[in-house]
Design a protein around this motif. Structure first.
Motif, PDB file in Angstrom:
ATOM      1  N   GLN A   1       0.186  -1.438  -0.380  1.00  0.00           N
ATOM      2  CA  GLN A   1      -0.137  -0.111  -0.218  1.00  0.00           C
ATOM      3  C   GLN A   1       0.875   1.131  -0.055  1.00  0.00           C
ATOM      4  OE1 GLN A   1      -2.892   0.278   3.146  1.00  0.00           O
ATOM      5  NE2 GLN A   1      -3.664  -1.704   2.868  1.00  0.00           N
TER       6      GLN A   1
ATOM      7  N   GLU B   1       2.948   0.394   3.007  1.00  0.00           N
ATOM      8  CA  GLU B   1       2.750  -1.247   3.938  1.00  0.00           C
ATOM      9  C   GLU B   1       3.014  -1.678   3.268  1.00  0.00           C
ATOM     10  OE1 GLU B   1      -1.034   0.938   6.629  1.00  0.00           O
ATOM     11  OE2 GLU B   1      -1.011  -1.090   6.467  1.00  0.00           O
TER      12      GLU B   1
ATOM     13  N   ARG C   1       3.653  -6.966   9.287  1.00  0.00           N
ATOM     14  CA  ARG C   1       2.918  -6.160   8.282  1.00  0.00           C
ATOM     15  C   ARG C   1       3.629  -5.064   8.866  1.00  0.00           C
ATOM     16  NH1 ARG C   1      -0.551  -5.169   4.703  1.00  0.00           N
ATOM     17  NH2 ARG C   1      -1.538  -3.436   4.340  1.00  0.00           N
ATOM     18  N   SER C   2       5.071  -4.559   7.692  1.00  0.00           N
ATOM     19  CA  SER C   2       5.732  -3.316   7.506  1.00  0.00           C
ATOM     20  C   SER C   2       4.909  -1.880   7.825  1.00  0.00           C
ATOM     21  CB  SER C   2       7.411  -2.886   6.629  1.00  0.00           C
ATOM     22  OG  SER C   2       7.557  -4.053   7.159  1.00  0.00           O
ATOM     23  N   ILE C   3       5.137  -1.300   8.329  1.00  0.00           N
ATOM     24  CA  ILE C   3       3.882   0.271   7.996  1.00  0.00           C
ATOM     25  C   ILE C   3       5.433   1.709   8.229  1.00  0.00           C
ATOM     26  CG2 ILE C   3       2.288   2.062   8.472  1.00  0.00           C
ATOM     27  CD1 ILE C   3       0.733  -0.295   9.494  1.00  0.00           C
TER      28      ILE C   3
ATOM     29  N   ARG D   1       3.807   7.530   2.953  1.00  0.00           N
ATOM     30  CA  ARG D   1       3.648   6.031   4.140  1.00  0.00           C
ATOM     31  C   ARG D   1       3.562   5.161   3.242  1.00  0.00           C
ATOM     32  NH1 ARG D   1      -1.453   3.577   7.292  1.00  0.00           N
ATOM     33  NH2 ARG D   1      -2.314   4.083   5.557  1.00  0.00           N
TER      34      ARG D   1
ATOM     35  N   ILE E   1      10.665  -0.234   2.999  1.00  0.00           N
ATOM     36  CA  ILE E   1       9.964  -1.765   3.383  1.00  0.00           C
ATOM     37  C   ILE E   1      11.424  -2.681   3.935  1.00  0.00           C
ATOM     38  CG2 ILE E   1       8.907  -3.665   3.131  1.00  0.00           C
ATOM     39  CD1 ILE E   1       6.945  -1.188   3.277  1.00  0.00           C
TER      40      ILE E   1
END
Ligand SMILES: [Zn+2]
Ligand SMILES: [Zn+2]
Length: 177
Positions: free
Chosen positions: A51, A70, A87-89, A68, A125
């Protein structure tokens, strides 16, 4: 249809300062151009949906991209070797420039009036991926003696010794008395 990562910016660059918001969800590595780093490492599947939500803000000679990114990642628990999903944000704030000057090594290039957000998303990421994830905070790992998964079963092996005592044990065994 082109990749949503490729954003035409000619209008933004003509009209300084102006802002365009970009939001989409797409795999950043569908063409598999980013080499996998190895099966045991934490990584993002090439087809995973990433995302992206950024504002592109033009200045003379470049653009600021802030927002951002994600992505879901997969890895191996460092204690019990179970697969781990997470999950990486990541907050991003990067610059794209038309020409790199000295000291601009940390920037991305605007090429042919287009910015490619894929390398930006990829870099953000990958820097955020946990190197040695846990399947859960209190994972009990595998028994070092019999290999049983101590999250799921108990074994009769003795409790693991404190490694500090190993040297003392060695001394005692070396004593001929
Ligand atoms: Zn685990
Ligand atoms: Zn055991």
């Amino acid at each position: 249809m082109g990749s949503p990562y490729l954003v035409p910016v000619a209008a933004l660059m003509r009209d300084v300062p102006s802002v365009r918001r970009v939001a989409f969800e797409a795999p950043f590595d569908e063409p598999h151009e980013f080499a996998p780093r190895g099966p045991a490492e934490t990584d993002v599947f090439p087809e995973a949906l990433v995302q992206v939500e950024v504002a592109l803000q033009s200045f003379v000679g470049g653009l600021r991209a802030h927002g951002r990114v994600e992505a879901p990642w997969h890895g191996i628990c460092r204690r019990c070797s179970a697969p781990v999903l997470g999950r990486s944000i990541v907050a991003v704030d990067e610059r794209f420039v038309e020409r790199r000057e000295a000291g601009d090594e940390e920037t991305y290039l605007i090429e042919g009036d287009v910015v490619d957000l894929a390398p930006l998303a990829h870099d953000a990421i990958l820097l955020d991926l946990p190197l040695a994830p846990l399947c859960r905070e209190d994972c009990r790992g595998l028994c070092p003696q019999c290999g049983i998964d101590r999250n799921e079963a108990t074994c009769d092996c003795s409790a693991p010794r404190d490694p500090r005592w190993a040297t003392l044990d060695g001394l005692r065994f070396a004593d001929p008395g």
